[in-house]
Write a protein that holds these residues in place. Structure first.
Motif, short mmCIF file in Angstrom:
data_model
loop_
_atom_site.label_atom_id
_atom_site.label_comp_id
_atom_site.label_asym_id
_atom_site.label_seq_id
_atom_site.Cartn_x
_atom_site.Cartn_y
_atom_site.Cartn_z
N ARG A 1 0.68 -1.05 0.00
CA ARG A 1 -0.06 0.16 0.12
C ARG A 1 0.93 1.19 -0.04
N VAL A 2 1.82 1.25 0.77
CA VAL A 2 2.96 2.39 0.99
C VAL A 2 3.55 2.57 -0.61
N SER A 3 3.86 1.47 -1.27
CA SER A 3 4.40 1.84 -2.67
C SER A 3 3.24 2.13 -3.72
N VAL A 4 2.34 1.76 -3.39
CA VAL A 4 1.12 2.31 -4.40
C VAL A 4 0.72 3.80 -4.03
N LYS A 5 0.78 4.01 -2.92
CA LYS A 5 0.62 5.47 -2.35
C LYS A 5 1.67 6.37 -2.77
N LEU A 6 3.09 5.89 -2.83
CA LEU A 6 3.91 6.66 -3.32
C LEU A 6 3.88 7.19 -4.68
N HIS B 1 -5.51 5.77 -8.50
CA HIS B 1 -5.12 4.90 -7.35
C HIS B 1 -5.17 3.76 -8.16
N LEU B 2 -6.22 3.05 -8.37
CA LEU B 2 -6.64 1.90 -8.99
C LEU B 2 -5.46 1.48 -10.20
N LEU B 3 -5.31 2.44 -11.09
CA LEU B 3 -4.35 2.38 -12.01
C LEU B 3 -2.96 1.84 -11.69
N ILE B 4 -2.48 2.87 -10.68
CA ILE B 4 -1.09 2.61 -10.08
C ILE B 4 -0.91 1.18 -9.53
N GLU B 5 -2.19 0.88 -8.66
CA GLU B 5 -2.04 -0.25 -7.99
C GLU B 5 -2.07 -1.56 -8.96
N SER B 6 -2.82 -1.66 -9.96
CA SER B 6 -2.73 -2.60 -10.99
C SER B 6 -1.41 -2.83 -11.89
#
Lengths: 461, 108
Positions: free
Chosen positions: A215-220, A288-293
């Motif tokens: 989550r931290v990486s995604v948030k970053l 958010h979703l884009l970065i996560e995927s």
């Protein structure tokens, strides 16, 4: 992680932000185990738990929300810690003080841990004495509102008569925001305000949030894309001191989501799944979703992706601009995220040039209307709603400006198109304007407050 | 094993479990006891995913299966072990296997 950083003092009250998701659930379990451990490694703080019900924003019915709340309550009761169940609607009842960043106990870096602990215990004894004497209004308020046990009544209240305003207000506010990206940002901001409020009311000085390594990486990366690059260290670091008196900690940030889920599965840690804003949305619905995927896909082929991003982010540290805080004027802070403002930069920055180009070629209002395909007469004639935005924007950091801009522009559009239930639209406008104006008022009161404070300081000297 | 010799695979009964939000794509039902029909090749996870996509998934298949594997971010456990240890898609299912799918993605 906690032991290494030595930032929690024995006997301190720590609020665990619990969402029912895997990371916060395993955080709860680990705190429980830490408190039961043998003396050497034992955790010695007093935990409390907060759960925020966001059902109103995600379009869930009251029945569903009540069911979730009951499940959450069962878990929290089983934990044996004091807990607070809060509804996102209550964000409208927050006092202005949430936005003040108090620092009554300046963190002195020079102190060793032992001295800090000694300081802390002394400070606590003083507080206890004070508390014993005072039966102030605030104490009573803290008792009657925001207490976990009465949530059913409060939900009922939300359901029936006296509070429907805040419920509809909230859903209107989120309805007024067009993109999922801005919605998620807004939700996160409001959630943080609520957690802060509850923590202050109930005397917690630390808040632990369950952000995993993933989550931290995604948030970053997300925050980088959202123009919040200046605050990366605060938004993703182990401890976040932007609120002054309340420290936000991310103790789970070294565990990747996979490990956490396996831990939960193998140790039977109960988790509750609550559908959120992005549930069942496609992976392109929000940044958010884009970065996560993106990260997940990369991770499946290059297994060190997440840890590399995480390690890179770890090297960032909050810029010590507070060095010159000897000056009595408080550093300007963003109204929403309470970060030091990043907008007072020198000429030649990209922000300046962006503002300039915005000035030079103002976007024609017609563009707004045609986007939605509603080319109604009169929609372009109305001047864009800049009244409140121009008041509000200078008080925000760049990232929050983007979110609020969207809020404001959509609101303007809704006003302009005058769709069928005109009253409803008016309500949308008024509620988000109220919200915005409330914030402005709060900030003004905050500014006068700090000014007065510094004036009295000067007087004392 | 009978499967390994390449004979006709006998019908299998496996338990499937979905979690972390993945159950929403299956009408919110977490546990499924399913019987896999006879087929000429032995059942492996690759076939199982196709079968799930055709028989169990209720909506939005792209949120669960991508390509011939699961969507990145969804973890698979076979008999309480990470499927990466069991040979990923090529693991041959046995009777009474327990396969768990857990989404780690935000919001399921």
């Amino acid at each position: 992680m906690l032991g290494k950083n030595r930032c929690i003092y024995p006997g301190e009250k720590v609020l665990l932000a619990f969402s029912g998701g895997p990371t916060s659930s395993s955080m709860l379990r680990q705190v429980q185990e830490g408190l039961n451990r043998e003396a050497a490694k034992k955790l010695r703080f007093k935990p409390g738990i907060i759960y925020i019900d966001e059902g109103a924003v995600c379009g869930r019915t009251l029945d569903e929300r009540e069911k979730t709340c009951r499940q959450v309550e069962a878990i929290l009761q089983a934990s044996g810690f004091p807990y607070h169940l809060v509804f996102l609607e209550e964000v409208f009842d927050l006092p202005a003080s949430v936005l003040n960043s108090l620092s009554h106990r300046p963190a002195d870096q020079a102190h060793s841990y032992k001295e800090a602990v000694a300081d802390f215990t002394r400070w606590r004894q003083q507080c206890e004495k004070k508390e014993g004497a005072a039966t102030s209004l605030e104490d009573r308020l803290a008792e009657c509102s925001l207490q976990g046990c009465a949530w059913k009544e409060r939900l009922a209240v939300l359901d029936t008569s006296s509070f429907p305003a805040s419920h509809t207000e909230l859903s209107r506010l989120f309805g007024a925001v067009k993109s999922l990206t801005a919605k998620e940002e807004l939700l996160q901001t409001l959630r943080t305000h609520l957690i802060l409020h509850v923590a202050r009311r109930n005397g917690y000085s630390k808040v632990m949030v369950g952000d995993s390594c993933t989550r931290v990486s995604v948030k970053l990366l997300t925050n980088l894309c959202l123009g919040r690059g200046a605050f990366l260290a605060m938004d993703t670091g182990f401890s976040d001191s932007r609120h002054g008196d309340i420290l936000i900690l991310r103790p789970m940030r070294e565990y990747p989501a996979k490990e956490i889920i396996f831990y939960n599965y193998l140790f039977g840690v109960p988790t509750i799944f609550t559908p959120g804003l992005g549930t069942k949305a496609s992976d392109r619905a929000s940044i958010h979703l884009l970065i996560e995927s993106f990260l997940c896909k990369l991770q499946s082929e290059f297994p060190s992706t997440v840890s590399t991003v995480y390690r890179t982010g770890e090297k960032l540290s909050a810029a010590p601009r507070e060095v010159d805080s000897g000056v009595p004027t408080a550093p300007a802070q963003c109204l929403l995220c309470l970060c030091p403002l990043d907008t007072n930069v020198e000429d030649g920055s990209s922000l300046q040039s962006m503002l300039l180009s915005e000035q030079l070629c103002p976007r024609p209002p017609a563009e707004n209307c045609c986007e939605t395909g509603r080319t109604q007469a009169g929609c372009c004639g109305r001047p864009p709603v800049v009244g409140d935005s121009s008041q509000l924007l200078p008080l925000l950091c760049y990232g929050c400006r983007l979110t609020v801009k969207e809020l404001v522009s959509v609101q303007g559009k809704v006003c302009a198109t005058r769709r069928a239930p005109a009253s409803a639209d008016a309500k949308v406008c008024s509620c988000s304007q109220d919200w915005a104006q409330g914030k402005v008022a709060r900030s003004l009161s905050h500014h006068t407050f700090t000014r007065r404070l510094s004036a009295s300081d000067a007087g004392l000297r | 094993m009978e499967n390994a010799t390449g004979k006709r695979a006998a019908p299998l009964s496996v338990q499937l479990e979905f979690g972390g939000g993945a159950e929403l794509l299956f009408d919110g039902v977490r546990k499924h006891q399913v019987n896999l029909p006879n087929q000429p090749e032995p059942w492996n996870v690759r076939h199982l995913l196709v079968w799930i996509k055709e028989n169990l998934l209720k909506e939005r298949p792209e949120l669960f299966v991508q390509g011939d594997s699961v969507r990145p971010g969804i973890l698979v456990l076979i008999n309480d072990a990470d499927w990466e240890l069991m040979g990923n898609l090529d693991y041959e299912l046995q009777d009474q296997d327990h396969v768990v799918f857990i989404s780690t993605l935000h919001g399921g």
